[in-house]
Scaffold this active site. Structure first.
Site, short mmCIF file in Angstrom:
data_model
loop_
_atom_site.label_atom_id
_atom_site.label_comp_id
_atom_site.label_asym_id
_atom_site.label_seq_id
_atom_site.Cartn_x
_atom_site.Cartn_y
_atom_site.Cartn_z
N GLU A 126 -6.68 -20.89 -16.88
CA GLU A 126 -7.11 -21.55 -15.64
C GLU A 126 -8.20 -22.53 -16.01
O GLU A 126 -9.29 -22.15 -16.42
CB GLU A 126 -7.64 -20.51 -14.64
CG GLU A 126 -7.81 -21.10 -13.26
CD GLU A 126 -8.86 -20.40 -12.42
OE1 GLU A 126 -8.80 -20.54 -11.20
OE2 GLU A 126 -9.75 -19.73 -12.97
N ASP A 128 -1.72 -1.27 -3.93
CA ASP A 128 -2.01 -0.50 -5.15
C ASP A 128 -0.84 -0.58 -6.13
O ASP A 128 0.20 -1.18 -5.83
CB ASP A 128 -2.32 0.96 -4.77
CG ASP A 128 -1.33 1.51 -3.76
OD1 ASP A 128 -0.12 1.41 -4.03
OD2 ASP A 128 -1.75 2.00 -2.68
N ASP A 153 -8.80 -16.40 -16.54
CA ASP A 153 -9.66 -16.89 -15.47
C ASP A 153 -10.73 -17.83 -16.02
O ASP A 153 -11.41 -17.51 -17.00
CB ASP A 153 -10.33 -15.67 -14.82
CG ASP A 153 -10.99 -16.00 -13.50
OD1 ASP A 153 -10.27 -16.34 -12.55
OD2 ASP A 153 -12.24 -15.92 -13.43
N ASP A 159 -4.14 3.88 2.71
CA ASP A 159 -5.58 3.60 2.85
C ASP A 159 -5.84 2.12 3.21
O ASP A 159 -6.98 1.69 3.27
CB ASP A 159 -6.35 3.98 1.57
CG ASP A 159 -5.99 3.11 0.39
OD1 ASP A 159 -5.06 2.28 0.49
OD2 ASP A 159 -6.65 3.24 -0.67
N ASN A 162 -0.31 4.52 -0.15
CA ASN A 162 -0.91 5.79 0.31
C ASN A 162 -1.65 5.68 1.63
O ASN A 162 -2.43 6.56 1.99
CB ASN A 162 -1.84 6.35 -0.78
CG ASN A 162 -3.01 5.43 -1.05
OD1 ASN A 162 -3.02 4.28 -0.58
ND2 ASN A 162 -3.99 5.90 -1.78
N HIS A 214 -3.80 -17.33 -5.13
CA HIS A 214 -4.69 -16.53 -4.30
C HIS A 214 -5.97 -17.26 -3.90
O HIS A 214 -6.76 -16.73 -3.13
CB HIS A 214 -5.04 -15.23 -5.04
CG HIS A 214 -5.86 -15.52 -6.27
ND1 HIS A 214 -5.36 -16.22 -7.35
CD2 HIS A 214 -7.14 -15.24 -6.58
CE1 HIS A 214 -6.30 -16.33 -8.27
NE2 HIS A 214 -7.39 -15.75 -7.83
N ASP A 215 -6.19 -18.45 -4.42
CA ASP A 215 -7.38 -19.24 -4.09
C ASP A 215 -7.06 -20.42 -3.18
O ASP A 215 -7.95 -21.22 -2.86
CB ASP A 215 -8.02 -19.82 -5.37
CG ASP A 215 -8.61 -18.77 -6.29
OD1 ASP A 215 -8.99 -17.70 -5.80
OD2 ASP A 215 -8.69 -19.05 -7.51
N ASP A 245 -4.43 -10.51 -15.64
CA ASP A 245 -5.50 -11.48 -15.44
C ASP A 245 -6.63 -11.11 -16.39
O ASP A 245 -7.03 -9.95 -16.46
CB ASP A 245 -5.99 -11.42 -13.99
CG ASP A 245 -6.33 -12.78 -13.41
OD1 ASP A 245 -7.10 -13.49 -14.07
OD2 ASP A 245 -5.84 -13.10 -12.33
N ASP A 283 0.85 -1.20 0.00
CA ASP A 283 0.00 0.00 0.00
C ASP A 283 0.88 1.24 0.00
O ASP A 283 1.69 1.43 0.90
CB ASP A 283 -0.89 -0.05 1.26
CG ASP A 283 -1.71 1.22 1.42
OD1 ASP A 283 -1.93 1.92 0.41
OD2 ASP A 283 -2.13 1.50 2.56
#
Ligand code: TEU
Ligand code: CA
Length: 553
Positions: A256, A29, A200, A25, A23, A328-329, A98, A21
């Site tokens: 995928e 990013d 995907d 928040d 910034n 990520h899954d 992706d 990150d």
């Protein structure tokens, strides 16, 4: 076998929301990614695959896209993207995007038009059907994230199909306008200079006409698999995509394709198939599962070896493998296939890396894997952010199917959120990921497991990955050699050879905390050791020991 850059490359997957990150928040990013390119260069990877960064209302963290040609507000702007791409290229790093085109977000302009009336020009961009006579859904299909795969829409008194969440309506690929719109968008990104696509659920884009009911499953809904995975026109559409987009650029593609068979993989990614360069098969990460995908058990090693070895030998010379333990899954590799107890975490993470990176195919590293990051110690439901985990708890526990006691360890073990906790950069607050409040909690072990502690430590998991990646650049046999499994029934040892010309490699990995015997084959008696996760040689294998020997025949 043709030699190409993407066969020789190592790919690093970034989940932008959780990477860095810039910034404060609390959300990763693009500027954050740019700031860490030197770290990735040091690691020695060649290609970065970014999980989706497009405009999205984030029902499924960016896998629900509302505008394919713009950047998600939280991640920055197209200018930030161009800067990241330039900076990556300046370092010799390629960027793979992706591509999520089985479905869009329900907030995509196409869908908003489509749902507005039956005669809207975009109506046939999606899959609309009348309900049954009693008003119920058009067929029995269940969605991947729970519930029916159909959502009733008041405006036109019809249902639309969504194989994932109801905010992810499926596109109608049988409509030529849809295909051309997708191809135009892909060409736009290619002209920007990106280096490829990870596609995907690309195996789901073609549905069997008539959308027949699927076989019953535990969920109470029917399985859409037989009628929408590897459907009737999928290869035709991918050949068309190849002709109109992919073949025009020097890019790489990986599809995928959950549930893919060897025969199907050769169609998708055969040397001469003119579709994709490679596919992800999921057999080794779907070999477990007690309640759907949910389980608290490990896959037995002989089954893991059999599964991976089948892909190694069956695709050889015909199609290209992609190699991964996690993404990520999936849960974190070291927690799932290794041993994340403190005394074994680093050594077993190195063992897993050895086992995977010496196989035949293009290896993928998921962010944090190179540090030996572990699963998160969940203690309550409000720590989960993932739509799949939240729906699963509702469908299995709140529905009364299973007790919380039975389901909880399974959920913690397999939740996608294990992979999505922030990258652990250093031992400052929030692991250095953000100066604000992170969108998902940081694993408390960041004080010990973090990049700053590992980058300059020659014994770290990170340094071990660096060595592995440099070996790949020095020894062609690692990329192109043929594979043979040794000791298929052995419950503790994963050992195999690779052969190319007169060279031969032996990889030996102990998947246990025990000390099994392993007799080094005669032909490796005088072999050189390329890499090992223990310092000096020994008679017996030590817990999670791994090494690679190389000989000339
Ligand atoms: O995942 C496809 C897919 O088949 C998932 O159902 C996967 O099996 C599941 O997440 C494992 O628990 C892709 C993306 O990788 C995933 O992040 C998205 O949620 C999904 O497509 C929808 O776009
Ligand atoms: Ca941010």
């Amino acid at each position: 076998m043709n030699k190409t850059w993407w066969k020789e490359a190592v790919i690093y997957q970034i989940y932008p929301r959780s990477f860095m990150d810039s910034n404060g928040d609390g959300i990763g990013d693009l500027k954050g990614i740019t700031s860490k390119l030197d770290y990735l260069k040091t690691l020695g990877v060649d290609v970065l695959w970014l999980s989706p960064v497009y405009k999205s209302p984030n029902d499924d963290n960016g896998y629900d896209i509302s505008n394919y040609q713009d950047i998600m507000d939280e991640f920055g702007t197209l200018e930030d993207f161009d800067e990241m791409l330039r900076e990556a290229h300046a370092r010799g790093l390629k960027i793979v995007m992706d591509l999520v085109v089985n479905h869009t977000s329900d907030e995509h302009a196409w869908f908003m038009e489509s749902r507005s009336s039956k005669d809207n020009p975009y109506r046939d961009y999606y899959i609309w059907r009348e309900g049954k006579e009693d008003g119920s859904a058009p067929n029995n299909w269940g969605a991947c994230f729970g519930g029916s795969a159909w959502e009733y829409d008041n405006a036109t008194d019809m249902y639309y199909l969504h194989l994932f969440s109801k905010k992810q309506p499926d596109l109608n690929w049988d409509n030529e306008k849809v295909r051309n719109a997708v191809f135009d968008m892909m060409n736009w990104w290619c002209q920007k200079g990106i280096d490829g696509f990870r596609m995907d659920v690309i195996s789901m884009i073609s549905k069997v006409p008539g959308l027949p009911d699927g076989p019953a499953t535990d969920s109470g809904y029917g399985d859409f698999g037989p009628y929408s995975v590897h459907g009737p026109h999928v290869h035709e559409y991918l050949k068309e995509m190849n002709e109109k987009v992919l073949s025009k650029y020097d890019i790489m593609t990986v599809g995928e394709t959950a549930g893919v068979t060897i025969e199907q993989a050769v169609k998708y990614a055969g040397e001469d198939s003119h579709e994709l360069n490679m596919v992800f098969q999921f057999e080794h990460v779907e070999a477990d599962g007690k309640y759907g995908k949910w389980t608290d058990e490990k896959v037995p090693l002989p089954l893991l070896k059999e599964t991976l070895s089948k892909w190694q030998t069956s695709l050889y010379g015909k199609a290209w493998n992609s190699l991964f333990w996690d993404n990520h899954d999936q849960p974190r590799a070291v927690s799932r296939f290794g041993d994340d107890r403190p005394e074994y975490r680093a050594v077993s993470a190195k063992m897993l890396a050895t086992c995977l990176h010496m196989m035949q195919g293009t290896p993928y590293i998921y962010q944090g894997e190179e540090l030996g990051m572990t699963n998160y110690p969940f203690t309550s439901m409000d720590e989960f952010r993932d739509i799949e985990s939240i729906h699963a708890y509702r469908d299995w526990v709140e529905s009364g199917k299973l007790t919380k006691e039975v389901f909880w360890p399974c959920l913690c073990n397999k939740s996608r959120d294990n992979a999505r906790t922030p990258m652990q950069w250093d031992d400052s607050a929030n692991g250095g990921f953000t100066t604000g409040t992170p969108w998902i909690q940081v694993n408390p072990n960041y004080t010990k497991i973090n990049a700053a502690a590992e980058v300059n430590d020659p014994d770290s998991v990170f340094s071990y990955y660096r060595t592995l990646l440099s070996l790949r650049k020095q020894h062609e046999i690692i990329v192109y050699g043929s594979y043979e499994l040794l000791l298929p029934e052995d419950p503790s040892i994963f050992a195999y050879t690779r052969t190319l010309g007169n060279e031969k490699l032996l990889t030996v990995c102990n998947f246990t905390d025990q000390t099994p015997d392993f007799e080094i084959p005669e032909e490796f008696a005088d072999a050189a050791c390329l890499i090992s996760n223990y310092k000096e040689a020994a008679q017996k294998l030590r817990p999670y020991e791994a090494y690679v020997l190389k000989t000339t025949l």
